[in-house]
Structure formats: structure tokens, C-alpha cells
Design an enzyme around this catalytic site. Sequence first.
Site, PDB file in Angstrom:
ATOM      1  N   LYS A  48       0.668  -1.316   0.009  1.00  0.00           N
ATOM      2  CA  LYS A  48       0.125   0.040  -0.109  1.00  0.00           C
ATOM      3  C   LYS A  48       0.702   1.259   0.021  1.00  0.00           C
ATOM      4  O   LYS A  48       0.278   2.433   0.040  1.00  0.00           O
ATOM      5  CB  LYS A  48      -0.885   0.030   1.055  1.00  0.00           C
ATOM      6  CG  LYS A  48      -2.188  -1.053   1.350  1.00  0.00           C
ATOM      7  CD  LYS A  48      -3.076  -0.645   2.479  1.00  0.00           C
ATOM      8  CE  LYS A  48      -2.513  -1.082   3.775  1.00  0.00           C
ATOM      9  NZ  LYS A  48      -3.493  -0.888   4.707  1.00  0.00           N
ATOM     10  N   LYS A  50       2.659   2.308   2.322  1.00  0.00           N
ATOM     11  CA  LYS A  50       2.456   2.797   3.667  1.00  0.00           C
ATOM     12  C   LYS A  50       3.976   2.315   4.712  1.00  0.00           C
ATOM     13  O   LYS A  50       3.929   1.193   4.819  1.00  0.00           O
ATOM     14  CB  LYS A  50       1.102   2.408   4.331  1.00  0.00           C
ATOM     15  CG  LYS A  50       0.544   3.135   5.323  1.00  0.00           C
ATOM     16  CD  LYS A  50      -0.780   2.870   5.587  1.00  0.00           C
ATOM     17  CE  LYS A  50      -1.313   4.131   6.571  1.00  0.00           C
ATOM     18  NZ  LYS A  50      -2.851   3.925   6.726  1.00  0.00           N
TER      19      LYS A  50
HETATM   20  N1  CTP Z   1      -9.412   6.465  12.451  1.00  0.00           N
HETATM   21  C1  CTP Z   1     -10.258   7.564  12.974  1.00  0.00           C
HETATM   22  N2  CTP Z   1      -9.878   8.640  13.338  1.00  0.00           N
HETATM   23  C2  CTP Z   1      -8.423   9.293  13.113  1.00  0.00           C
HETATM   24  C3  CTP Z   1      -7.703   8.194  12.739  1.00  0.00           C
HETATM   25  C4  CTP Z   1      -8.027   6.900  12.190  1.00  0.00           C
HETATM   26  O1  CTP Z   1     -11.416   7.347  13.023  1.00  0.00           O
HETATM   27  N3  CTP Z   1      -8.343  10.317  13.760  1.00  0.00           N
HETATM   28  C5  CTP Z   1      -9.635   5.349  11.899  1.00  0.00           C
HETATM   29  C6  CTP Z   1      -9.425   5.300  10.227  1.00  0.00           C
HETATM   30  O2  CTP Z   1     -10.788   5.949   9.667  1.00  0.00           O
HETATM   31  C7  CTP Z   1      -9.420   4.092  10.219  1.00  0.00           C
HETATM   32  C8  CTP Z   1      -9.033   3.402  11.509  1.00  0.00           C
HETATM   33  O3  CTP Z   1      -9.056   4.420  12.301  1.00  0.00           O
HETATM   34  O4  CTP Z   1     -10.891   3.369  10.162  1.00  0.00           O
HETATM   35  C9  CTP Z   1      -7.568   2.650  11.216  1.00  0.00           C
HETATM   36  O5  CTP Z   1      -6.892   3.834  10.760  1.00  0.00           O
HETATM   37  P1  CTP Z   1      -5.291   3.908  10.170  1.00  0.00           P
HETATM   38  O6  CTP Z   1      -5.320   4.195   8.801  1.00  0.00           O
HETATM   39  O7  CTP Z   1      -4.863   2.867  10.830  1.00  0.00           O
HETATM   40  O8  CTP Z   1      -5.061   5.150  11.241  1.00  0.00           O
HETATM   41  P2  CTP Z   1      -4.551   6.917  10.807  1.00  0.00           P
HETATM   42  O9  CTP Z   1      -4.022   7.556  12.043  1.00  0.00           O
HETATM   43  O10 CTP Z   1      -5.401   7.389   9.764  1.00  0.00           O
HETATM   44  O11 CTP Z   1      -3.316   6.331   9.829  1.00  0.00           O
HETATM   45  P3  CTP Z   1      -2.745   7.028   8.538  1.00  0.00           P
HETATM   46  O12 CTP Z   1      -2.460   8.769   8.697  1.00  0.00           O
HETATM   47  O13 CTP Z   1      -1.394   6.438   8.243  1.00  0.00           O
HETATM   48  O14 CTP Z   1      -3.762   6.900   7.504  1.00  0.00           O
END
Ligand code: CTP
Length: 156
Positions: A48, A50
Site C-alpha cells: 500500500k 505505507k
Molecule cells: N481513524 C479515525 N480517526 C482518526 C484516525 C483514524 O477514526 N483520527 C480510523 C480510520 O478511519 C480507520 C482506522 O482508524 O478506520 C485505522 O486507521 P489507520 O489508517 O490505521 O490510522 P490513521 O491514523 O488514519 O493512519 P494514517 O494517517 O497512516 O492513514
Amino acid sequence: MKTEQKRIITYGTFDMFHIGHLNLLKRLKSMADTVIVAVSTDAFNLEKNKKTIIPFEQRIKIVKSVKYVDMVIPEESWEQKTSDIKEYDIDIFAIGRDWEGKFDFLKDYCRVVYLERTKGISSTEIKKSLKSLLSIPQEDLRKAFDILEILRKDLQ
Ligand code: CTP
């Protein structure tokens, strides 16, 4: 009369576990009896594009230890969602709004919901803040450490 037990599933990386993740998992538990979380493996994250700070073995342990989570599984591919939904007898697929519309094809198998994200926090933002530390001049960092050392001694 026994009420119907609901099972919910979500997918994510959960790097540097933060309050946005916790809020999401708590919300899932309020929507169903059984919460299953598929945590992306390091290999799948590479696919991905990431980059994670915390290795998969630790991320999955952390998510598993959250009291709102009943079961964890590895997320190893984009394609596994439909087979997971069947295998784990899922009623609801839920994920944050950042994925709005992306998983509508799963509506053939279960309810699909996109949940409001917690504002102002994400793993990417935390990583950016950490990265910005790298641009602080060494001299300033040295001064900051000197101040911390003085404070540490004062507090002893
Ligand atoms: N999520 C959320 N609120 C946030 C961050 C994440 O509700 N502030 C949710 C995402 O929408 C997803 C889940 O947590 O359903 C896992 O998200 P993930 O992508 O691991 O976390 P992020 O912090 O959004 O990471 P990244 O910035 O790398 O996308």
C-alpha cells in the site's frame, strides 16, 4: 427471548496507536456484540506504500489488548474482505470516512458503514511531527538537552 448477536469487522494499520483508533474501536463495540479487527501486516503495508514505525507483531498485540476488541486477524490483501465477511459471519463492515464509498461493493454481503474520524489526529500527522524534529539544528537540540538535564537534576 434471545436478541440477535451482531458481528462487526474493520480493517486498518493502527500504527502508533492513538485516540482516533481508540474512539473508532469503542464506537464499533457500541454497534455490535463482537468486534473483529483486521490489522495490516508489514508486507501488505509495503504493497500500500505505507511505511510503519511499529512492527506488525506489536501493532496486532496492542489492538488485541483493547477491551472493545474481541478478535484480531491479519490483513494480508485487498481481496480477503469478502471471504472474511463470509468466514466470520459478519453483519457490519465499518471503517473511517477516509474510505467513503471505497467498499460499497461489500454491500452485497453485509451492511457497510463509514464512520466519522476523530478530528486533528492521524498516524501520518504524528510521523510528520517526528520528521520535523530532524530539521532542528544540532546546536539548538544540544541546548534543549542541556535545559532538560538541568530540569532533571532539579526534580531529583
Ligand atoms: N481513524 C479515525 N480517526 C482518526 C484516525 C483514524 O477514526 N483520527 C480510523 C480510520 O478511519 C480507520 C482506522 O482508524 O478506520 C485505522 O486507521 P489507520 O489508517 O490505521 O490510522 P490513521 O491514523 O488514519 O493512519 P494514517 O494517517 O497512516 O492513514
